[in-house]
Design an enzyme around this catalytic site. Structure first.
Site, PDB file in Angstrom:
ATOM      1  N   SER A 176      27.363  18.891   3.408  1.00 39.09           N
ATOM      2  CA  SER A 176      27.206  19.527   2.096  1.00 39.09           C
ATOM      3  C   SER A 176      26.021  20.477   2.074  1.00 39.09           C
ATOM      4  O   SER A 176      25.997  21.446   1.307  1.00 39.09           O
ATOM      5  CB  SER A 176      27.022  18.453   1.016  1.00 39.09           C
ATOM      6  OG  SER A 176      28.171  17.634   0.915  1.00 39.09           O
ATOM      7  N   THR A 183      29.556  14.468   8.505  1.00 38.27           N
ATOM      8  CA  THR A 183      30.564  14.859   7.523  1.00 38.27           C
ATOM      9  C   THR A 183      30.158  14.441   6.109  1.00 38.27           C
ATOM     10  O   THR A 183      30.958  14.537   5.181  1.00 38.27           O
ATOM     11  CB  THR A 183      31.929  14.230   7.856  1.00 38.27           C
ATOM     12  OG1 THR A 183      31.786  12.809   7.967  1.00 38.27           O
ATOM     13  CG2 THR A 183      32.480  14.780   9.156  1.00 38.27           C
ATOM     14  N   ALA A 184      28.916  13.993   5.947  1.00 39.65           N
ATOM     15  CA  ALA A 184      28.442  13.538   4.641  1.00 39.65           C
ATOM     16  C   ALA A 184      27.445  14.529   4.046  1.00 39.65           C
ATOM     17  O   ALA A 184      27.741  15.718   3.930  1.00 39.65           O
ATOM     18  CB  ALA A 184      27.839  12.131   4.784  1.00 39.65           C
ATOM     19  N   TYR A 185      26.243  14.073   3.719  1.00 40.27           N
ATOM     20  CA  TYR A 185      25.244  14.914   3.055  1.00 40.27           C
ATOM     21  C   TYR A 185      24.894  16.145   3.888  1.00 40.27           C
ATOM     22  O   TYR A 185      24.753  17.261   3.372  1.00 40.27           O
ATOM     23  CB  TYR A 185      23.999  14.069   2.789  1.00 40.27           C
ATOM     24  CG  TYR A 185      22.959  14.684   1.876  1.00 40.27           C
ATOM     25  CD1 TYR A 185      23.213  15.846   1.141  1.00 40.27           C
ATOM     26  CD2 TYR A 185      21.714  14.068   1.712  1.00 40.27           C
ATOM     27  CE1 TYR A 185      22.261  16.381   0.296  1.00 40.27           C
ATOM     28  CE2 TYR A 185      20.753  14.603   0.869  1.00 40.27           C
ATOM     29  CZ  TYR A 185      21.019  15.753   0.166  1.00 40.27           C
ATOM     30  OH  TYR A 185      20.072  16.282  -0.674  1.00 40.27           O
ATOM     31  N   SER A 186      24.761  15.965   5.197  1.00 42.97           N
ATOM     32  CA  SER A 186      24.420  17.086   6.076  1.00 42.97           C
ATOM     33  C   SER A 186      25.446  18.210   5.965  1.00 42.97           C
ATOM     34  O   SER A 186      25.084  19.394   5.923  1.00 42.97           O
ATOM     35  CB  SER A 186      24.321  16.602   7.526  1.00 42.97           C
ATOM     36  OG  SER A 186      24.093  17.676   8.407  1.00 42.97           O
ATOM     37  N   ASP A 240      33.461   4.810   1.493  1.00 41.76           N
ATOM     38  CA  ASP A 240      32.403   4.966   2.488  1.00 41.76           C
ATOM     39  C   ASP A 240      31.131   4.224   2.075  1.00 41.76           C
ATOM     40  O   ASP A 240      30.432   3.655   2.922  1.00 41.76           O
ATOM     41  CB  ASP A 240      32.091   6.445   2.701  1.00 41.76           C
ATOM     42  CG  ASP A 240      33.192   7.162   3.466  1.00 41.76           C
ATOM     43  OD1 ASP A 240      33.978   6.472   4.137  1.00 41.76           O
ATOM     44  OD2 ASP A 240      33.265   8.399   3.384  1.00 41.76           O
ATOM     45  N   GLY A 241      30.820   4.236   0.783  1.00 42.73           N
ATOM     46  CA  GLY A 241      29.627   3.545   0.313  1.00 42.73           C
ATOM     47  C   GLY A 241      29.680   2.058   0.593  1.00 42.73           C
ATOM     48  O   GLY A 241      28.676   1.441   0.960  1.00 42.73           O
ATOM     49  N   ASN A 263      24.629   6.763   8.731  1.00 41.01           N
ATOM     50  CA  ASN A 263      24.890   8.159   8.375  1.00 41.01           C
ATOM     51  C   ASN A 263      23.676   9.057   8.583  1.00 41.01           C
ATOM     52  O   ASN A 263      23.711   9.981   9.388  1.00 41.01           O
ATOM     53  CB  ASN A 263      25.335   8.259   6.915  1.00 41.01           C
ATOM     54  CG  ASN A 263      26.835   8.333   6.755  1.00 41.01           C
ATOM     55  OD1 ASN A 263      27.580   8.199   7.721  1.00 41.01           O
ATOM     56  ND2 ASN A 263      27.294   8.528   5.531  1.00 41.01           N
TER      57      ASN A 263
END
Length: 270
Positions: free
Chosen positions: A173, A168-171, A54-55, A123
């Site tokens: 988590s 589905t990323a930092y949010s 993803d990065g 993102n």
């Protein structure tokens, strides 16, 4: 059409056969292509094969959006939420592109601005406390408003403003909800809030959100898709809204979001 092949250099070793496979099929199909190692080399490309996690995709997504370049991701990373194919499906991916039998999924971007700084994010945009050196800060107070109306005054480590892609990323988590890609919405998620009533807020992507620091003793950090954009000081206001450009991802006709999400979540938990 012309294709580009962009590969995370950390994943080249061991994956040379896949790269050679892509080149061979493109040659057989008389499909022009070139290897891309820097963003400035994207000129003249219509479709970009992105090989990595993803990065790696985030590194090129906004630039591809600006230049109207379609992205097809092949996951050489761990989770690969943004990648359409796993390495063993490389041949299928190339044939899909060459045959033209694919769908385009348009993903909205965030556009942030403050002072003389502007940036795009696929993102998320994050405003958070500073954790570096002499500027280290503890809990920060942030005022957020949507379309001129106060949402909350957040006492927290910061806030995340996320697209459905970034949900589905930092949010996620930080306790945010998953937004399906077809939703015309963004989500604001506080990071470790010091209040029981501070919860994630889903709002229309036609909205304009403004965030400012309230009496911040140290400058806050502004991050877009994991990249440090700059600092936000007391009195400065950051504005975030939907960008006019979209990131266009090549996807299969039979792609199902919930099926893929479950696969990725199960992979994440391993």
């Amino acid at each position: 059409m012309n294709a580009g092949i962009y590969c995370n250099e950390h994943y080249v070793t061991g994956n040379e056969p896949y790269i050679s496979l892509i080149k061979r099929i493109l040659n057989e199909k008389k499909f022009g292509y070139k290897m891309v190692s820097e963003l400035k080399e994207l000129s003249g490309i219509d479709i970009l094969f992105v090989l990595g996690g993803d990065g790696t995709i985030l590194n090129v997504a906004t630039e591809c959006a600006v230049h109207n370049i379609k992205i097809i991701g092949i996951n050489y990373g761990h989770i690969g939420f943004l990648a359409e194919f796993e390495p063993e499906k490389t041949e299928e991916a190339v044939n899909l592109v060459c045959g033209g039998n694919f769908k385009i999924r348009k993903r909205n971007l965030l556009e942030l601005s403050y002072g003389n700084i502007t940036a795009l994010a696929l993102n998320d945009v994050v405003v958070q406390r500073n954790t570096g050196g002499v500027h280290f800060s503890n809990t920060v107070n942030l005022h957020a408003e949507i379309n001129g109306v106060t949402v909350d005054n957040f006492s927290s480590d910061g806030i995340i403003i996320s697209t459905p892609t970034g949900s589905t990323a930092y949010s996620l988590s930080a306790g945010g909800s998953v937004l399906t890609p077809d939703l015309s919405a963004f989500i604001l998620t506080p990071i470790c809030p010091h209040s029981l009533h501070s919860r994630p807020v889903v709002f229309s992507d036609d909205s304009i959100i403004k965030v400012n620091a309230v009496n911040a003793p140290e400058p806050l950090v502004v991050i877009a898709d994991g990249k440090n954009i700059g600092e936000l000081k007391t009195g400065e206001v950051i504005t975030v809204k939907k960008s006019k450009v979209t990131a266009d991802f090549i996807t299969k006709e039979d792609k199902n979001f919930f099926t893929e999400l479950l696969i990725k979540f199960n992979k994440w938990s391993q």
